[in-house]
Enzyme design. Sequence first.
Site, mmCIF file in Angstrom:
data_model
loop_
_atom_site.group_PDB
_atom_site.id
_atom_site.type_symbol
_atom_site.label_atom_id
_atom_site.label_comp_id
_atom_site.label_asym_id
_atom_site.label_seq_id
_atom_site.Cartn_x
_atom_site.Cartn_y
_atom_site.Cartn_z
ATOM 1 N N LYS A 1 30.072 8.924 36.818
ATOM 2 C CA LYS A 1 29.318 7.630 36.914
ATOM 3 C C LYS A 1 29.390 6.842 38.182
ATOM 4 O O LYS A 1 28.578 6.215 38.744
ATOM 5 C CB LYS A 1 29.803 6.583 35.776
ATOM 6 C CG LYS A 1 30.054 7.205 34.448
ATOM 7 C CD LYS A 1 28.544 7.234 33.650
ATOM 8 C CE LYS A 1 28.610 7.194 32.344
ATOM 9 N NZ LYS A 1 28.949 8.720 32.065
HETATM 10 C C1 PLP Z 1 28.403 9.544 30.977
HETATM 11 C C2 PLP Z 1 29.314 11.050 31.206
HETATM 12 C C3 PLP Z 1 28.555 12.147 30.735
HETATM 13 C C4 PLP Z 1 27.069 12.108 30.000
HETATM 14 O O1 PLP Z 1 26.210 11.876 30.888
HETATM 15 P P1 PLP Z 1 24.667 11.308 30.414
HETATM 16 O O2 PLP Z 1 23.691 11.001 31.496
HETATM 17 O O3 PLP Z 1 25.030 10.326 29.785
HETATM 18 O O4 PLP Z 1 24.128 12.586 29.696
HETATM 19 C C5 PLP Z 1 29.059 13.448 30.772
HETATM 20 N N1 PLP Z 1 30.430 13.529 31.183
HETATM 21 C C6 PLP Z 1 31.005 12.650 31.728
HETATM 22 C C7 PLP Z 1 32.230 12.813 32.210
HETATM 23 C C8 PLP Z 1 30.479 11.254 31.645
HETATM 24 O O5 PLP Z 1 31.205 10.206 32.051
#
Ligand code: PLP
Length: 493
Positions: free
Chosen positions: A113
């Site tokens: 993120k």
């Molecule tokens: C948010 C997240 C995801 C999923 O990503 P999206 O863009 O919501 O599909 C996968 N792995 C981790 C560790 C995340 O924090």
Amino acid sequence: MFYKSTRSNEKAAKTAAEVIKQGLADDGGLFVPESVPTLSLKEIEALCKEDYPVRAATILSKFLSDYTYDELLEDCRAAYDEKSFVGGAAPLVNIHDRFESLELWHGPTAAFKDMALQIMPRLLSRALVKTGEERTALILVATSGDTGKAALEGYKDVPRVKIMVFYPVDGVSRVQKLQMATQTGSNVNVCAIRGNFDDAQNGVKVIFGDKAMAETLNQKGYFFSSANSINWGRLAPQIVYYVSAYCDLLNAGKCKLGESFNVCVPTGNFGNIFAAYLAKLMGLPIHHMVCASNTNNILTDFLRTGTYDRNRDFYLTMSPSMDILISSNLERLLYFTAGSEKTAAYMEALKKDGCYTVDAEILAEIRKNFSGYFTNEEETAETIKETYAKYGYLADTHTAVAIHAAEAYVGESGDTRPMIIDSTASPYKFANNVYRSVTGKEATSELGALDELSAATGTAIPYPLAGLATRKVNFEKVVDREQMAEAVLEYLN
Ligand SMILES: *Cc1c(COP(=O)(O)O)cnc(C)c1O
């Protein structure tokens, strides 16, 4: 470049600054660009010689045409600097043969993120100036753990914004709680609530919808805004690392300019994998996108049958960031494939019945680019163990879901192109489960698992998670959920 809603036929009329400030379109749809800008092989070749911030500013400037290149470069340099992203923003690390791990977790919260949340607040800060907004944005976030911390790190000390994060006092892990309680920055606030995550989220929704509260804020020179993952300001920066990964493949001699590659993405909200699709539409030679899910395999079913049905059991897994039944960003893919009228109808059906089925031609079109595979809990643990034992690569639980899915795709298709696996979290973020998978033993405690994993594998704890227990706690407030609005006002006073 102008933007429009996924659900309307209106001509695109909003600037990037406006959509970043607004978040969701008025009709409830998501903002999409009126067209997709192109990226030529010649431009890609030139980017091979550049560092990550230049690659990012170049791609972003094609979408955010109301920001100057110099503004974007300044923001990208600040967002992706060596101090926050030790060792580089999105390094490509070989796992084995043609499998490459695109490590998106070298930022300040050790999860992917950060790639978007380090830059988006800076884009918002500029958007306020560009749209003539004189008030300060107050970001409210309800979190079950990871997003709240990533948002705090992203918004910390960014001018013209303040952020307040609410989390359920007994609903986050000890590591997550410590990460938030020890947050630093002059414009941040953290508050625990007595209740669960839904209570926190509902509380924030109530505050957002409260007219009297908005008026009080207005008088104090503030307005509410959200750091939601459907914001275009979070999506656009995710396109960059696919381009950057291709440059790194070229630089390493693993691909020739113009040759194609595949990507495999551990998917929750469908934001990360949709960014890969946009990169492909721009001209990046991505051949196929593998959508990896855990036991919550609603997307696997959709990609196989064309029916998206959220009326099903929900599972808590060891890859919690993918425990999702509504993948909001799928709406953007539907728009690009089926147009706004059908998208609006599908979303209406989803709201009403929790379910929709796309036309056969639309499914066929989507399946040209995407396949879905899912990995269950046992396979996830086994993949972590095997990947470490055979190749010395330590994968987190989400990354392991993707590695297993990529293997399934290669096994079924025989496709031997280079495969880029998105690695979305440091193994230390989920140290308990990773330690158990690798050693077959239980860690002594959640916090202890960090040191034990490090000792067992000879790898280092990443800086955002090191020494957590000894950091100064800055936020200890706990309130009832009825007192959340009061806590907001108290913060602003
Ligand atoms: C948010 C997240 C995801 C999923 O990503 P999206 O863009 O919501 O599909 C996968 N792995 C981790 C560790 C995340 O924090």
